[in-house]
Design a protein around this motif. Sequence first.
Motif, short mmCIF file in Angstrom:
data_model
loop_
_atom_site.label_atom_id
_atom_site.label_comp_id
_atom_site.label_asym_id
_atom_site.label_seq_id
_atom_site.Cartn_x
_atom_site.Cartn_y
_atom_site.Cartn_z
N LEU A 217 13.32 1.94 -51.69
CA LEU A 217 12.17 2.78 -51.29
C LEU A 217 11.84 2.56 -49.81
CD1 LEU A 217 9.94 2.31 -54.46
CD2 LEU A 217 11.02 4.44 -53.74
N GLU A 218 11.90 1.31 -49.38
CA GLU A 218 11.61 1.02 -47.97
C GLU A 218 12.59 1.76 -47.06
OE1 GLU A 218 9.75 -3.51 -48.35
OE2 GLU A 218 11.90 -3.22 -48.06
N ASN A 219 13.86 1.70 -47.44
CA ASN A 219 14.87 2.35 -46.62
C ASN A 219 14.74 3.87 -46.64
OD1 ASN A 219 15.95 -0.13 -45.92
ND2 ASN A 219 17.45 -0.12 -47.58
N THR A 252 2.07 -2.06 -52.21
CA THR A 252 2.57 -1.01 -51.31
C THR A 252 1.99 0.34 -51.72
OG1 THR A 252 4.49 -0.92 -52.76
CG2 THR A 252 4.74 -2.14 -50.71
N ASN A 253 2.25 1.33 -50.88
CA ASN A 253 1.75 2.68 -51.19
C ASN A 253 2.87 3.71 -51.17
OD1 ASN A 253 -1.18 2.34 -51.50
ND2 ASN A 253 -1.07 1.64 -49.36
N PHE A 254 3.98 3.37 -51.74
CA PHE A 254 5.07 4.34 -51.77
C PHE A 254 4.63 5.56 -52.57
CE2 PHE A 254 7.53 0.35 -51.23
CZ PHE A 254 8.09 0.66 -50.00
N ASN A 255 5.03 6.71 -52.06
CA ASN A 255 4.64 7.94 -52.73
C ASN A 255 5.72 9.00 -52.49
OD1 ASN A 255 2.98 9.64 -54.18
ND2 ASN A 255 1.89 10.35 -52.36
N ILE A 256 6.93 8.68 -52.89
CA ILE A 256 8.05 9.60 -52.66
C ILE A 256 8.42 10.27 -53.99
CG2 ILE A 256 10.32 9.85 -51.59
CD1 ILE A 256 10.05 6.99 -50.50
N ILE A 283 4.83 9.93 -60.07
CA ILE A 283 4.61 10.17 -58.64
C ILE A 283 4.39 11.67 -58.44
CG2 ILE A 283 5.63 10.03 -56.32
CD1 ILE A 283 5.01 7.27 -57.45
N ASP A 284 3.30 12.00 -57.81
CA ASP A 284 2.89 13.40 -57.63
C ASP A 284 3.94 14.20 -56.85
OD1 ASP A 284 1.55 15.73 -57.45
OD2 ASP A 284 -0.03 15.01 -56.08
#
Lengths: 302, 357
Positions: A217-219, A252-256, A283-284
């Motif tokens: 996800l970071e990448n 974290t706030n990943f939102n992909i 995830i929206d």
Amino acid sequence: MEVAYFLGCIMNNRYPGVEKATRIFFDALDIELKDMEGASCCPAPGVFGSFDEKTWASIAARNLTIAEDMGMDIMTECNGCFGSLLECNHMLKEDEEAKAEINEVLSEVGREFKGTVDVKHFAQILRDDVGYEKLASVIEKPLNLNIAAHYGCHFLKPTKEVGIEESAEDPSILDDLIEITGAKSIPYEEKMLCCGAGGGLRSRDIDVTLSMTKEKLENMEAAGADAIVNVCPFCHLQFDVGQTEVNKKYGTNFNIPVFHLAQLYGMAMGLDADDLTLDSHLIDCAPALAKALEEYDKLATE
Amino acid sequence: MIIQGVFSMSILDRLRSFFGMGDKEEENESEANNAKDDVNVTSSKKKLNDNIVSGTKTSESISKVESGSKDMPSKTAHSKNDADKKETVAKEETSTVDSKEEKKEKVTIPELAEEATEIAQERVNEVAEEEAEAKAEGSDLIDDEEDASLDEAEDDEIDDENTGENNKKSDTMTLLTDKELITSESLDKDFTAAFIDAGIETVKNCFQCGTCGGTCPSGRRTPYKVRQLVRKCLLGLKEDVISDDALWMCTTCYTCQERCPRSVIIVEIVKKARNIAAHAGYMAKPHKMTGLFVITTGHGVPINPVTKELRARVGLSELPPTTHMFPEALEEVQKICKTTGFDELIGFDETTGELKD
């Protein structure tokens, strides 16, 4: 063209929008999807393959015999199912001894593995049987999205056995299929890294799994991905459900948003969020959907 | 002669010494000298073994040096073309391991030993560097908290190993202790044979280069060492392999197998080892649960009410046309699980429809 449609577990029992999109998509491609009535779990390579090979091969072979009875090759949209069914089919076709052993088990349920069909991946059929030109012809709303393609592990590997791509180091099939929809497949670091869920690890040690998912996800985020596109409902679940788990664990706030390739094509064919059951995703997907069609809508109103 | 060699300790040792002296070493141009020190920390006898199998960091019967040393290099070089010879060598290996008399004989091949030491020093040094690199890379990827806890875990392990009754240092003046010795009694040739019988002959191809471990995503964040696993399976260190939780850290991503320069079908080794572990009772409850779901529903991930509703909403059948829709199909799956004994393996209780424990 007709294919035996192998559903598996996660797609039909968690993300039915993938199945729905596929049925509409293949209708447009003039490929008839025939249900494999009474098919079961592939079974999951991580648990059954790791616990008892004979049980794994017997259940997989049972699924194969359903397609043999239908006289059609199998299509699956899940890397795990693909891996299990392809590997078992390959093994029983090559190894007479193994075939006899498994057929002895299958005789208990009145079945026999004959070795008359092939197992194909959804994306493989799109590339090899449908062709990119025909695929382009069904696109109604080209998508304006930066996509992080996630191949998953059992789609191409082991390459010697699977044969979809010569090498899994820098493949192109999924990127090509994504770009036909108008979206852009962007490069990102460690693109071929596993989602972390496979091999029974997600249920065995969620922390290790999430640590891998987080790295991916970071990448993806660093590369500016608007969405993740996969060809495996288990990876799909890992990036969708797993993303919320990563956020919870690491703050974290990943939102992909996460789409199966069939859903991406569904969007490009103009299916709405309801048909794609985007509300089944944690995830929206709304922002990605809006961005995807922004340019198209703008052009359409001009 | 007692067989010397250590798996976990040799790695920890090397890592420890590497990191302990690491800063110094990284800046030092003449790494060779430091590497010599590094190697000297480990067992001198281990170096012999390292040579035999082209640089393995693991241990083998010293007696094997006598019978196998002349054949082994050629085995490595020609193993693909010379299957027959390989078979012979393999038999020799097995018989040597069997023979307690031979095991007790002293090694009396100084020349070979010297040569072996030289080559092994180079190799062990390389391996240590690889591992340190992998470790350094790994620590970038995991956050500090995890890193710290990993270090702690390693320290604990070291502490454990340095206390206890069998902790006298071996008289070769290494840091190894008797507790860490692997003797031929630890080797289970049936365990090794299980891999060969399963068609995984390529387990013998491994020359311990470490490409697998260097590329393994689980190895970067867990104690899972795939190279070590392959070696242990070939040696027949059954209990070591099957009781290790790390065996279950592999996601079967195939990266190691794809990159293996010796075409070892590593994932098959992992799965076979897991099969043996599972049959010996090493099964995690969540994995048994997935098995239970397949026995009771035909699906590893069965349908739920929310998805039924979603399916109906988009015009799909509420239940998919699988074992969910066809009870007679589910019965077939159940009968298969009964025939193969999978129900008993996971402890399925037919009367309650649950797991026994």
